[in-house]
Each structure stands twice: as C-alpha cells, then as structure tokens.
Design a protein around this motif. Structure first.
Motif, PDB file in Angstrom:
ATOM      1  N   ALA A  40       0.514  -1.464  -0.096  1.00 12.07           N
ATOM      2  CA  ALA A  40       0.037  -0.134  -0.034  1.00 12.07           C
ATOM      3  C   ALA A  40       1.180   1.041   0.303  1.00 12.07           C
ATOM      4  CB  ALA A  40      -0.733  -0.156   1.733  1.00 12.07           C
ATOM      5  N   GLU A  43       4.412   0.858  -1.332  1.00 18.47           N
ATOM      6  CA  GLU A  43       5.346  -0.214  -0.637  1.00 18.47           C
ATOM      7  C   GLU A  43       5.249  -0.979  -0.163  1.00 18.47           C
ATOM      8  OE1 GLU A  43       7.503   1.854   2.842  1.00 18.47           O
ATOM      9  OE2 GLU A  43       5.643   2.908   3.059  1.00 18.47           O
TER      10      GLU A  43
ATOM     11  N   TRP B  60       9.238  -5.285   7.816  1.00 16.16           N
ATOM     12  CA  TRP B  60       8.535  -5.970   8.193  1.00 16.16           C
ATOM     13  C   TRP B  60       8.258  -7.716   8.005  1.00 16.16           C
ATOM     14  CZ3 TRP B  60       7.241  -5.622  13.019  1.00 16.16           C
ATOM     15  CH2 TRP B  60       6.688  -4.116  13.583  1.00 16.16           C
ATOM     16  N   PHE B  62       6.543 -12.164   9.025  1.00 21.94           N
ATOM     17  CA  PHE B  62       5.779 -12.578  10.453  1.00 21.94           C
ATOM     18  C   PHE B  62       6.232 -14.093   9.505  1.00 21.94           C
ATOM     19  CE2 PHE B  62       1.578 -14.660  11.460  1.00 21.94           C
ATOM     20  CZ  PHE B  62       1.748 -14.126  12.532  1.00 21.94           C
ATOM     21  N   ALA B  82      13.407 -13.776   7.093  1.00 20.12           N
ATOM     22  CA  ALA B  82      13.854 -14.338   4.883  1.00 20.12           C
ATOM     23  C   ALA B  82      12.873 -13.703   4.940  1.00 20.12           C
ATOM     24  CB  ALA B  82      13.488 -15.794   4.803  1.00 20.12           C
ATOM     25  N   ILE B  83      11.740 -14.207   5.254  1.00 21.27           N
ATOM     26  CA  ILE B  83      10.445 -12.655   4.350  1.00 21.27           C
ATOM     27  C   ILE B  83      10.428 -11.286   4.088  1.00 21.27           C
ATOM     28  CG2 ILE B  83       7.997 -12.366   4.605  1.00 21.27           C
ATOM     29  CD1 ILE B  83       6.944 -15.314   5.154  1.00 21.27           C
ATOM     30  N   ALA B  86      13.068 -10.690   1.797  1.00 26.04           N
ATOM     31  CA  ALA B  86      12.770 -10.743  -0.026  1.00 26.04           C
ATOM     32  C   ALA B  86      11.689  -9.440   0.085  1.00 26.04           C
ATOM     33  CB  ALA B  86      11.326 -11.767   0.692  1.00 26.04           C
ATOM     34  N   ASN B  87      11.352  -8.258   1.043  1.00 25.90           N
ATOM     35  CA  ASN B  87      10.797  -7.122   0.887  1.00 25.90           C
ATOM     36  C   ASN B  87      10.637  -5.890   0.919  1.00 25.90           C
ATOM     37  OD1 ASN B  87       8.552  -9.091   0.222  1.00 25.90           O
ATOM     38  ND2 ASN B  87       7.816  -9.323   2.519  1.00 25.90           N
ATOM     39  N   SER B  90      10.945  -3.433  -2.110  1.00 27.30           N
ATOM     40  CA  SER B  90      10.005  -2.457  -2.337  1.00 27.30           C
ATOM     41  C   SER B  90       9.533  -1.764  -1.343  1.00 27.30           C
ATOM     42  CB  SER B  90       9.242  -3.755  -2.528  1.00 27.30           C
ATOM     43  OG  SER B  90       8.622  -4.020  -3.842  1.00 27.30           O
ATOM     44  N   MET B  91      10.123  -1.736  -0.809  1.00 32.93           N
ATOM     45  CA  MET B  91      10.538  -0.670   0.978  1.00 32.93           C
ATOM     46  C   MET B  91      11.050   1.106   0.610  1.00 32.93           C
ATOM     47  SD  MET B  91      12.860  -0.504   4.190  1.00 32.93           S
ATOM     48  CE  MET B  91      14.191   0.436   3.605  1.00 32.93           C
ATOM     49  N   ARG B  92       9.772   1.953   0.969  1.00 31.45           N
ATOM     50  CA  ARG B  92      10.199   3.090   0.495  1.00 31.45           C
ATOM     51  C   ARG B  92      10.309   4.362   1.998  1.00 31.45           C
ATOM     52  NH1 ARG B  92       4.995   6.508  -1.646  1.00 31.45           N
ATOM     53  NH2 ARG B  92       4.639   6.517   0.407  1.00 31.45           N
ATOM     54  N   ASP B  93       9.814   3.718   2.757  1.00 33.70           N
ATOM     55  CA  ASP B  93      10.155   4.889   3.996  1.00 33.70           C
ATOM     56  C   ASP B  93       9.857   3.138   5.384  1.00 33.70           C
ATOM     57  OD1 ASP B  93      10.067   7.296   3.168  1.00 33.70           O
ATOM     58  OD2 ASP B  93       7.758   6.862   3.716  1.00 33.70           O
ATOM     59  N   LEU B 260      -4.808   7.006   5.796  1.00 34.92           N
ATOM     60  CA  LEU B 260      -3.526   7.449   4.924  1.00 34.92           C
ATOM     61  C   LEU B 260      -3.329   6.175   3.804  1.00 34.92           C
ATOM     62  CD1 LEU B 260      -0.943   6.740   8.700  1.00 34.92           C
ATOM     63  CD2 LEU B 260      -1.542   9.194   6.448  1.00 34.92           C
ATOM     64  N   GLY B 261      -4.247   5.295   3.142  1.00 34.63           N
ATOM     65  CA  GLY B 261      -4.673   4.487   2.521  1.00 34.63           C
ATOM     66  C   GLY B 261      -4.022   3.334   3.107  1.00 34.63           C
ATOM     67  N   TYR B 262      -3.588   2.804   3.834  1.00 33.94           N
ATOM     68  CA  TYR B 262      -3.134   1.119   3.498  1.00 33.94           C
ATOM     69  C   TYR B 262      -3.551   0.096   3.445  1.00 33.94           C
ATOM     70  CZ  TYR B 262       1.227   3.434   5.938  1.00 33.94           C
ATOM     71  OH  TYR B 262       2.394   3.709   6.083  1.00 33.94           O
ATOM     72  N   ARG B 335       5.795   7.143  12.868  1.00 36.55           N
ATOM     73  CA  ARG B 335       6.467   7.559  11.360  1.00 36.55           C
ATOM     74  C   ARG B 335       5.430   8.887  11.380  1.00 36.55           C
ATOM     75  NH1 ARG B 335       5.629   3.991   5.818  1.00 36.55           N
ATOM     76  NH2 ARG B 335       7.298   3.016   7.009  1.00 36.55           N
ATOM     77  N   TYR B 336       3.782   8.832  11.771  1.00 38.31           N
ATOM     78  CA  TYR B 336       2.930  10.377  11.493  1.00 38.31           C
ATOM     79  C   TYR B 336       2.530  11.174  12.923  1.00 38.31           C
ATOM     80  CZ  TYR B 336       2.486   7.373   7.532  1.00 38.31           C
ATOM     81  OH  TYR B 336       2.712   6.222   6.703  1.00 38.31           O
TER      82      TYR B 336
END
Lengths: 446, 491
Positions: A40, A43, B60, B62, B82-83, B86-87, B90-93, B260-262, B335-336
C-alpha cells in the motif's frame, strides 16, 4: 506436519478412529500452508507465512452427536480431541435430524485443483509481482495497494464405516487498486489454482488503465440504467442466489424460490433463457472440491438451464424425510457465456453505465433476494455507443433475479474473484449487458 | 513458555532483526445451536500456536506455526526474517517504533462465572427453553445459539515485554422466522442480545426466553405491517440498532491506516483525511461525543495490552461534534505522530489468530450519553417532538461505501411515529444517508439510563481478512430528516 500425503493422512485418521469408542465417528484433517504479501502507498506493508491444521472429530451415539477440534498432531492431542468429541456428544440431547456417517464412496478426481508450481511458491515470487506493480505505479505517478496470496491445502475425511477421501488444493490470488491524485481509481484481480494460470502483469496494467481513465468523475443522477457488468459484478450478485437454492428452505416457505414452486414444478423459466449455471468439480476453468464435509461425492449439477431451475440442493436428512435424493450444495459455479466483447456491448448501448466492480454487497430482503451494494474503482457513462466520461459511484438496490432476467448480451466466461474473497473462489462468469438496473443514490467515495 | 520466547527473539536478533516479538496463543471455543425442538450442533474447538514478527532494516516479516517446539520456533523465526529480507527492495520508508514502557504483567477479563465451566446440559436447556417460548408464541422456525470463546495470549518482545492475558467472551442469540402460508410471505426477527466481553453472568442476566416470545409476536406483526411510505423522516434509534451505525460510519472512518491508504485495496480508505484532524465537523456540536476505550467493562475489544505490547487506554475521537483523534498503533506514532500533532500511544493493534499478522483494529468506540442531570431521557421523550418519523429497534441490513460516505441500514423492528406518538409497526424500511450530514442531523441523545453496549464478533478487515470483536455503546438518539427508502419489491 504441514503436509500429509494420502498415506500419512490415512495413518492419522486411522489413529483417531482407533481411539474412538463411540458407535460412529467421522474425522477431518486439513493441514494448510499460506503465504501473503500486502502493499500500500507504493511499498510493501506486511508479509507473512503460516502453517496450520484443523483436526476435527465428530462422534455419534445414536441420535446424539458432538464435535471437537484441535490443531495439534501429537498422540496426546489426538486422543484428547477424540475424548472431547465423545464427551460433548454424550452430553448433547438427541437430534432427530442426525444422519449416520457414510461408508466408502466413489469420487471423480479434479485434476485442476492442485499444481506443483503453486505448492512451491515463495515469498520472492510474491515480492516480484509487487515490485513490478510498484515500479509501474510510481512511473505513472499513481499510488498502488494490493495483495498476493498463495495457499496449499490437503483435506482428508474418514469415517468408522470405512470411508476415506483425500485431496490436495493449491491457489494463487492477486488483486490491486491503483489511485491517482486527480481522483482516479482502478482495480483488477484474479485467481488460479496454478502459477501458470495467473497473469499478474495484465491485472496490474488493467488497474492502472482504469485509474487513469476514471479521473475527474462527474455526478450523474441516480435512477435505472442499462449496465455493462464485468464478470466480477455478475459473480458478486449471481452467487447470492445460492442461499435460496436449498430444498428445505424452499419447502418451508423461506426461500425467494418458495413463491415460484408452481412455476418450477411446471418447468417454467424464472430467468432469461440465456442463463445456464452449473457446478462441476472437474471444470478446468474453475475446479472445485470433489467431496463435501460429510464425504458425499460432488458431481456436475445443472442448477439453472436456459432460465429454468433444474436442481435445488437437498441435505441428506431432508432428502430422507421428503423422499428425495440428497444433493450437495455447489462448491463452484460456472455460468455459460456468449461471444460479445465489452466493446460490442458498449457499442450497442445508447445510454448506460460501464462498471468495474461492486462493493459491500449485503442482503436487504431475503423474500425478493433484494441486495444493496455500491460501484467502485471505475464507473463510466456510455452515450451513443461510446464510453464518454467517468462518473461518480452509486449505491444500488437490486435483485439478481431481475439481473438474470434482463440480459441483452453476454461475453465469454472467465474465472473471477468476488469483491470480498481472499482465497481462490471457484467461480467463472461472463460479462453481461443488463437493462433497468436500479441505482438509488450517489456515493462520493473514490 | 519463556524458553520458547527466548528462542524466537534470540534467533530473530541473530539473523538480523532489529526488533522481534512472539505471540504464543491458545484459543478455546464452545458453540451450541438449537433448531426448533432439538440441539442441532454441539461443538468445541481448541487452537494453539505461535507467530513471530520481526523488523529487518525497517521491513516487517511474519511467520507462524501450530507446531510449538524450540526447533520449530527457531525455524519459524528464521522464516520471518527471510520474508522481511525478500521485501526489502520494495521498501520506501523504513518502519520505526517509538519506545514503549517495558511491561511485565498479566490481565484477565473480569468475569464472575466462567462460561466453559457451565455444563453443556444447562446451555442446551436454555436454548430449548428459548425455542419453546418462540414456538408457543407463533414462530414457524427458530434457531438459537450460544458462543463462548477464550483467548489465552502470551506476548514477549525484544523490548522486554512479557505479558499474559486471558480474554473471555460470550454471545447468546436467536433468529425467528414466521411464514404466512396464505400469502407465501415470510419475516424474520433476530434477538437484540449482543456478544459481550464478559462471563456467563451476561447470559444469565439477559432475558432471552422472554424476548423470544415477544420476537415471535413481532414477527407475525411484521407480516401484517404497513409498508413504509418513503421520504425524509425523523429517526429515533435504539442502542441495539445504533451500535452498527456507529461502527460503520464513525469506527472505520477514524482508523488512521484507512485514512492513509493502507487498506485502499480492500476495506477502503476514509473521507476523514489527515488534514481534517481537529477541523472536521463530524456531527452535531451539542450532542456528538465519541470515545474509544479498550479498558471499558464488558467491551469485546477490552484487554490489558494490545498486540504491540502497549497498555490499553481511553481517548476522544469526536468531541463536541469535531473530529479530534484517530485510532492508531505503535508504528504509526513514530511515522505520523508529529505530523498529526498526536503522539499518544492508543494501543489499537490486534491479530485474530496466532497465525495472523497484527495490524490496526478498532477499539470499543461509543457515543457518550447526554448528561440530563439525572433525568431519564429515552425514546418516549424523543418521539414527543416528531411529526413524521420511524423508530427502529435492532440492527439489520447494512452496507457502506469504501470511504464511508454513503450508507444504508435496515433494522429488526420498525414503528411509525406520527404527531408525537409511536404508532403501528412498519415494514420494508431502510435509511440511506451521507455520514457527515447524518451525524449533523443528530438532535437529541438519551440519558445514561438507557446506555447499552452492542457489538460484533466478526468485524472484518485486512487481507487476508481478519475478524475483530468490538463493542459500541449508545443511548437512544434522534436524527432529523433522514432519507427513508421502501425496500419492498415484487419479483
């Protein structure tokens, strides 16, 4: 423990049945592995893997019946779950509707249900789908949110009368929503039992295309419109009919079908003659389970044929009481389609709406199968055979009975997911052009 | 248990996690259902397992398993790391966590009578008595049931938290159907009882047998009731109805993750955007005060600590009609928090299973009753000033858009209000509104005497969907000039 071959599952069910002292026992095992990745705001947000299991024992003492469930496989837990099932069964009052457990049955294999590629799917595979979607969304200055999930299950069922059934199922699900700063929103999604059967790139492209085309939507008066419904919308509404296809409810007068008993007995059409809906476990488009929770075999069943109700599900108890043959409920639904493309449906529409998907579909009146819901992620006005502009979303109040009567054109059948399902549902529906669909108010939601 | 936790946290740290937690949970559930004169289902369920959550370079991961051994805990902790890795691409913040007090504590739902200690026979006797009362009063069909659940949770984290909790909940319920064989029409009426975060004492104190008799009569009345004339009408809404409207039109829009759009891909976003915090006039300045409270007695979401290990609390969401506070979780504060000017820890993190990823879930969230200085103010006082309206009891059909603007609600029982008097029963009623206009039309809130909690065991959100148990309290309320639909159709 995560996965049991049929031989391993048989050893566990034998162990449970050997521990049972009740006159009759049914046991069910369902180990599963599930992985998912969510994203979302352009990211990855969360990602997880879980291995779980259901072990359920149902004990029968004559008409007394009770069940217990655990997720632990050790010998002590297996003995304990049998003990708990027998304890609650002995304490339960007699249920005159209790049916004896089934003996051995013959099942038709459903080869499309399992695929090795989906069984071995990794977090990296999911991450790659997400990375591609995010790359394109960022490049177009859109914000993407979505979900990739894979699962691999085994199901085993056994009874003290010698029934043993086993199957493996896999699936992959992907869906995403792309949103633009100018108020556009697009969605696409799909599911398959195999990795090979899923095309994530085309879904990403579709969601992004709709997001860009739905910007700056204008308000249109609510009212009754001709609609071009993609297969997802058709499935959302048509599948709600299923709860009414229950013989006992029909006989008791509490299904929407109850009012049509005379017409059904006379073989009259209740829906457009274009409507034929079947369930078929061996379908390659949307394969389904081949046995139900009692171990009854599932076979191809015509529920509606050329607009005529052909079959209504009937429990074993109700079948015995009313002198009918039992008929298990559908585990997949496939509606026969036509050849019209969405473009052709639009071209033949002087004024109407082209939709992307429905949202929050809920029952309003079971008597008329009336449902309410909303449009979401792309609603377009059709004028003079062309899509002319995006319009704001609507709330609708409509019954699938009317939708399936007012069909003007049908597209080809394809596999779909409905608006509120994660795991791969086994549904295949065509796009439909339908007249006189009731939109009751405007929604400002984007 | 502590050894298992230590293995998880050490393994995660050694593989590169900057933060890790483990939840080792045992769930129990017992359910009984009765149909007419017999018990049709008696079932008991136990689930046990653990989930490990890790933060690696701000991402994160899990993983979870029902196989609880040191070897499996180490294996699953490794998988979680490991998960996360793998991600990373694609992390931004990167996710950050604000410091929280180190909690070593235990907490239990305060109950008088453990529902799991009540015999199956007693439960069956109650349900059969409920069904007998309904059938005697004219019900054609009735299904009644009892759910009892228990979450036994252990939470340990690399922040030094070690928390054990036991959450108990019960829910008695029924649904009655009356079929009119002459016309072929049928009507249903659900019980007005609610699931509660409490013990068997709630079931003992709730008049389920008496209500079943009344409900069967009302169900017959429904079949003969007048179909509502649609149009703008005043609404007088019962607490047993209003909890669902509060849930959908205030609870979900004030979740920060939605705003926030999550949750944009599934549950949706919110019309309550972050720039409106402290500014948005959500509803009536005189009557609308909404509080979130995970410490509320009998609340379904009530617990001592959330699934971040944060101590639960109470906070204002709407004060004097103005939106003043989002529901948040620990990572959102980092973060916010400064951006929003709200850095309070609100403890809204929850996972519905050991195998589910914890995320933001709704606390108990309620409309405060009005202080009438001790005077009893309920529906009778509200009806007196209504010329053309509908009084609605119980929750029914519900649907709301993905930003929580446009909603439509039904109910269980509808009564016509004409010229200050509650009159005959109505049918085919639903109301449609836009959230801020609806809450702006609130012009009377009842006294605390009529305040009740309603709620749901099955609030769905997230992908994969997780359920959350949550309560919403209210007294009677009156709303002016709301759009009422007639839902009657012929097919």
């Amino acid at each position: 423990m995560s996965f049991l071959t049929d031989a391993e599952a048989k050893r566990v069910t034998d162990k449970l049945l050997a521990a049972a002292t009740a006159p009759e026992t049914r046991v069910y095992l369902n180990p599963s592995r599930r992985g998912n990745t969510r994203f979302a705001r352009n990211e990855v947000t969360t990602s997880g893997f879980a291995e779980t299991c259901i072990i359920q024992v149902t004990s029968f003492y004559g008409l007394r019946r009770g069940s217990a469930q655990t997720n632990q496989f050790d010998d002590a837990s297996l003995a304990d779950v049998v003990r708990r099932a027998e304890e609650i069964a002995r304490l339960a009052p007699e249920d005159p509707e209790t049916m004896p457990v089934l003996g051995p049955q013959t099942y038709t294999a459903s080869p499309g249900l399992f695929s090795a590629d989906a069984d071995q799917l990794t977090a990296e595979y999911r991450a790659n789908i997400v990375a591609e979607a995010l790359k394109i969304a960022r490049a177009k200055d859109l914000e993407a949110a979505g979900f990739v999930q894979n699962f691999s299950d085994a199901d085993a069922l056994a009874t003290s009368k010698g029934l043993f059934a086993y199957r493996r199922t896999t699936g992959v699900v992907y869906n995403l929503t792309a949103r633009s700063k100018a108020g556009g929103s697009g969605w696409a999604g799909g599911t398959s039992n195999s990795v090979q059967g899923l095309d994530p790139s085309s879904m990403t492209a579709r969601a992004i295309d709709i997001a860009l085309r739905s910007e700056r939507a204008v308000a249109l008066e609510p009212g009754n419109y001709t609609v071009v419904l993609p297969p997802e919308c058709v499935a959302d509404l048509a599948t709600t009919l299923l709860s009414g296809f229950d013989q006992r409810r029909v006989d008791e007068g509490r299904s929407f079908l109850s009012q049509f008993r005379t017409q059904m007995a006379g073989g009259q059409k209740l829906f457009s003659e274009k409507v034929t809906i079947v369930s078929d476990p061996v379908s390659l488009v949307a394969p389904s389970n081949n046995f139900d929770e009692e171990g009854q075999p599932l076979r191809r069943t015509e529920w509606i044929s050329a607009g005529v109700v052909k079959s209504i599900a009937c429990s074993r108890f109700w079948a015995k009481k009313t002198g009918r043959e039992p008929l298990p409920s559908a585990e997949n639904l496939i509606m026969t389609g036509g050849t019209a493309s969405i473009d052709e449906m639009v071209a033949s529409t002087p004024r109407g709406l082209l939709l992307t998907r429905f949202w929050y579909v809920r029952p309003v009146d079971p008597q008329t199968a009336l449902y309410t819901g909303l449009t979401r992620d792309g609603c377009f006005l059709i004028e003079g055979g062309k899509v002319t502009r995006p319009v704001k979303n609507f709330r609708w109040n409509e019954t699938p009975v009317k939708m399936l009567r007012n069909i003007e054109a049908m597209g080809p059948t394809r596999r779909v997911i409905t608006s509120e399902q994660d795991l791969g549902s086994a549904l295949a529906f065509p796009a439909l052009k339908v007249t006189d669909f009731t939109f009751s108010s405007l929604s400002d939601a984007i | 248990m502590q050894e298992l936790a230590a293995v998880a946290l050490e393994t995660a740290r050694s593989k590169g996690a900057s933060y890790a937690d483990i939840r080792i949970n045992r769930y129990r559930q017992q359910s009984l259902f009765a149909r007419e004169d017999h018990i049709e289902e008696a079932a008991t369920e136990e689930r046990y397992g653990f989930g490990v959550r890790v933060l690696v370079d701000g991402v994160w991961g899990f993983a979870a398993s029902a196989r609880v051994s040191k070897e499996d805990v180490a294996r699953i902790a490794t998988e979680a790391v490991a998960i996360a890795k793998a991600n990373r691409a694609s992390m931004r913040d990167p996710v950050e966590l604000v410091p929280i007090p180190k909690a070593v504590d235990t907490w239990k739902t305060p109950i008088v009578k453990d529902p799991f200690q009540v015999s199956v026979q007693s439960k069956a006797d109650l349900l059969l008595a409920v069904n007998a009362a309904a059938l005697k009063a004219g019900a054609s069909f009735i299904t009644s049931g009892i759910f009892c659940t228990e979450e036994n949770k252990v939470f340990a984290s690399t922040d030094g938290c070690d928390i054990s909790q036991v959450l108990t909940r019960v829910w008695p319920l029924f649904q009655i159907t009356v079929v009119d064989k002459a016309t072929g029409r049928f009507a249903t009426r659900d019980s007005l009882s609610s699931p509660m975060g409490t013990g068997w004492e709630y079931v003992e104190g709730y008049p389920l047998v008496e209500e079943a008799g009344l409900a069967a009569q009302q169900c017959q009345q429904k079949l003969a009731a007048k179909s509502v004339a649609p149009g703008k009408k005043d609404l007088v809404l019962s607490p047993e109805h209003l909890w669902l409207t509060i849930h959908e039109s205030i609870g979900h829009p004030t979740e920060l993750d939605r705003a926030l759009g999550y949750e944009a891909n599934f549950a949706g976003t919110s019309f309550v955007t972050p720039d409106q915090l402290g500014k948005l006039q959500y509803g009536s300045p005189k009557w609308m005060n909404v509080v979130a409270d995970k410490t509320q007695r009998d609340g379904l979401a009530t617990c001592g600590y959330d699934d971040d290990g944060v101590k639960t609390t109470e906070f204002d969401v709407v004060k004097d009609g103005r939106f003043v506070g989002y529901q948040t979780i620990r990572e959102q504060v980092a973060r916010y928090g400064k951006l929003l000017g709200d850095t309070r820890l609100k403890a809204c993190c929850y996972a519905d299973d050991f195998a589910s990823v914890p995320f933001q879930r709704m606390p108990n969230l309620s409309l405060r009753p009005h202080d009438w200085g001790g005077k009893k103010v309920g529906w009778e006082q509200m009806v007196a000033d209504v010329k053309d309206g509908v009084l609605i009891e119980g929750a029914g059909s519900f649907s709301i858009d993905q930003q929580r603007f446009n909603f439509q609600f039904g109910g269980q029982v509808f009564w016509e209000i004409k010229n200050g008097k509650k009159g005959a029963m109505l049918r085919d009623v639903a109301y449609q509104a836009r959230t801020p206009q609806f809450w702006g039309s609130l012009d009377m809130v009842g006294s605390p005497h009529f305040y009740k909690l309603g709620g749901s065991f099955f609030d769905g959100k997230g992908q994969p969907v997780q359920t959350n148990s949550v309560s919403h309290g209210a007294s009677w309320c009156r709303f002016r000039s709301v759009n009422v639909l007639n839902t009657g159709r012929k097919i």
